[in-house]
Design a protein around this motif. Structure first.
Motif, PDB file in Angstrom:
ATOM      1  N   LEU A 312     -26.120  24.714  26.271  1.00 26.11           N
ATOM      2  CA  LEU A 312     -26.425  25.286  27.523  1.00 26.11           C
ATOM      3  C   LEU A 312     -27.864  25.808  27.298  1.00 26.11           C
ATOM      4  CD1 LEU A 312     -23.006  27.270  27.931  1.00 26.11           C
ATOM      5  CD2 LEU A 312     -23.809  25.005  28.877  1.00 26.11           C
ATOM      6  N   LYS A 325     -21.480  30.897  36.218  1.00 25.45           N
ATOM      7  CA  LYS A 325     -21.457  29.523  35.668  1.00 25.45           C
ATOM      8  C   LYS A 325     -20.561  29.329  34.633  1.00 25.45           C
ATOM      9  CE  LYS A 325     -25.720  27.761  37.617  1.00 25.45           C
ATOM     10  NZ  LYS A 325     -26.939  26.633  37.232  1.00 25.45           N
ATOM     11  N   ARG A 326     -20.539  30.306  33.712  1.00 25.18           N
ATOM     12  CA  ARG A 326     -19.656  30.336  32.576  1.00 25.18           C
ATOM     13  C   ARG A 326     -18.272  30.212  32.859  1.00 25.18           C
ATOM     14  NH1 ARG A 326     -20.761  34.724  28.997  1.00 25.18           N
ATOM     15  NH2 ARG A 326     -21.880  35.810  30.467  1.00 25.18           N
ATOM     16  N   TRP A 377     -23.898  23.141  34.901  1.00 27.13           N
ATOM     17  CA  TRP A 377     -24.726  24.146  34.423  1.00 27.13           C
ATOM     18  C   TRP A 377     -26.211  24.224  34.957  1.00 27.13           C
ATOM     19  CZ3 TRP A 377     -25.189  28.465  32.007  1.00 27.13           C
ATOM     20  CH2 TRP A 377     -26.405  28.884  31.349  1.00 27.13           C
TER      21      TRP A 377
END
Length: 382
Positions: A312, A325-326, A377
């Motif tokens: 990432l 997002k995570r 991501w």
């Protein structure tokens, strides 16, 4: 001092590689003492004790040595000469400093590989005394020290591009090597223990963009013969260097099935991050077992047939934890998200990684899964 008495392990460097040793240290009942410049560095939050100092600060390393039974490394950006003075005071470094000596400079490393008879790309020194441009393009230029994650590596496609780059860099001494038209880039994590035993992880495929690792697929889709050749190279290197610890070895595989050695990292490595979730012994535990003199064991894939790891990387300059997002990434089946806790994002910076465990019949889907991760991501949506 017997290896069985080792309890306090010093680490020079406090980034995410040291941070990821925390669970293994707790499992092995080892204390981690870290020398790192900033209190916000990832490993500062998990260490039993922190010495806040640059990693090349020899006086700080002497303080570290007084607190530790053994010292190891998170990176290779060290002052070897200064450490040798400390080693003469009975400080134990693992890997030993003599083993690091031919590896820290990339030209020296290439020359060492060649001296062992290992297959390597054609290379030579580029400096003021040897200023001739490459005779074939594209060609690769590499900084001899302190290059990582694409920094210090340049691919030039013409003589004009070469000349402009070398002048812009102020004509430093560089490693100049041929560009290998590889089919795949491969890597293997290999550990050697205090009694000389060796533990090998599966050969993996690494995928780079702009000379930065983006993805790792484990195991690599290669023939048994190629896997055996890579394993033999790893064992030869570790035994000749007489190292204690884990090393990451990167290689090229050409379309005609030939292997050449690219680089070696004398530490835990990005290509082994998948082992945290996919193996019974992670690369971080294996390294600590080796430096603490504990027995090694052959690592096995557990609860999966393989894994895909995606870095990432930062894609903007910001201060953000990307929590939404995570959370979306964590919803991918069999996904494990590892966030390094860095407070600042910038393009190309490694902020974390995600590993997706692959079940029966899913190995051929690894690239599709990686694309799904990256679509989530790198989307500009939350």
């Amino acid at each position: 001092m017997s290896d069985r008495q080792i309890q306090n392990v010093g680490i020079i460097g406090g980034g995410q590689l040291a941070w990821m040793m925390a669970d293994a240290a707790q499992k092995l009942n080892l204390n981690l003492i870290v020398q790192t410049p900033h209190p916000s560095d990832p490993a500062a939050s998990i260490a039993d004790r922190v010495i806040l100092a640059p990693i090349d600060d020899a006086a700080a390393t002497a303080q570290l040595a007084a607190l530790c039974d053994v010292i190891t490394f998170e990176n290779e950006f060290i002052d070897l000469e200064a450490l040798q003075a400390i080693a003469r005071q009975d400080t134990i470094f693992r890997p030993r400093l003599q083993a690091l000596a031919p590896l820290l400079d990339k030209y020296d490393q290439r020359s060492y590989f060649k001296s062992l008879g290992l297959p390597v790309p054609d290379f030579r020194l580029l400096d003021e005394e040897n200023p001739d441009p490459p005779d074939r393009f594209p060609a690769v230029l590499k900084a001899r020290r302190h290059g990582y994650d694409g920094y210090g590596t340049f691919i030039v496609k013409s003589q004009e591009e070469f000349s402009q780059l070398w002048e812009r860099l102020n004509r430093p001494s560089l490693l100049l090597e041929e560009f290998v038209p590889f089919e795949k880039e491969l890597a293997i994590m290999a550990a050697r223990g205090a009694t000389g035993e060796i533990a090998l992880y599966p050969v993996v495929e690494t995928q780079q963009e702009k000379e930065v690792c983006r993805r790792v697929i484990a195991p690599a889709d290669i023939s048994p013969e190629v896997s055996l050749q890579v394993s033999a190279i790893a064992q030869q290197l570790l035994n000749r260097l007489e190292v204690i610890g884990i090393f990451g070895i990167e290689l090229f595989l050409t379309r005609d099935g030939k292997i050449s050695v690219n680089e070696i990292a004398p530490r835990t490595h990005n290509s082994g991050h998948y082992t945290l979730d996919a193996c019974d012994i992670s690369q971080f535990e294996m390294h600590l077992r080796a430096v603490a003199g504990l027995p090694l064991a052959t690592p096995q894939l557990t609860n999966c047939e393989g894994a895909v790891m995606v870095n990432l990387l930062g894609y903007e300059t910001s201060h953000c934890d990307y929590a939404e997002k995570r959370a979306k990434l964590a919803e991918i089946p069999n996904a494990r998200v590892h966030w390094y806790g860095k407070s600042e994002s910038r393009p190309g910076r490694k902020l974390g990684h995600i590993t997706v465990l692959l079940q029966q019949g899913e190995l051929e889907k690894a690239n599709a899964i990686a694309r799904r991760v990256e679509a989530l991501w790198y989307s500009r949506e939350p």
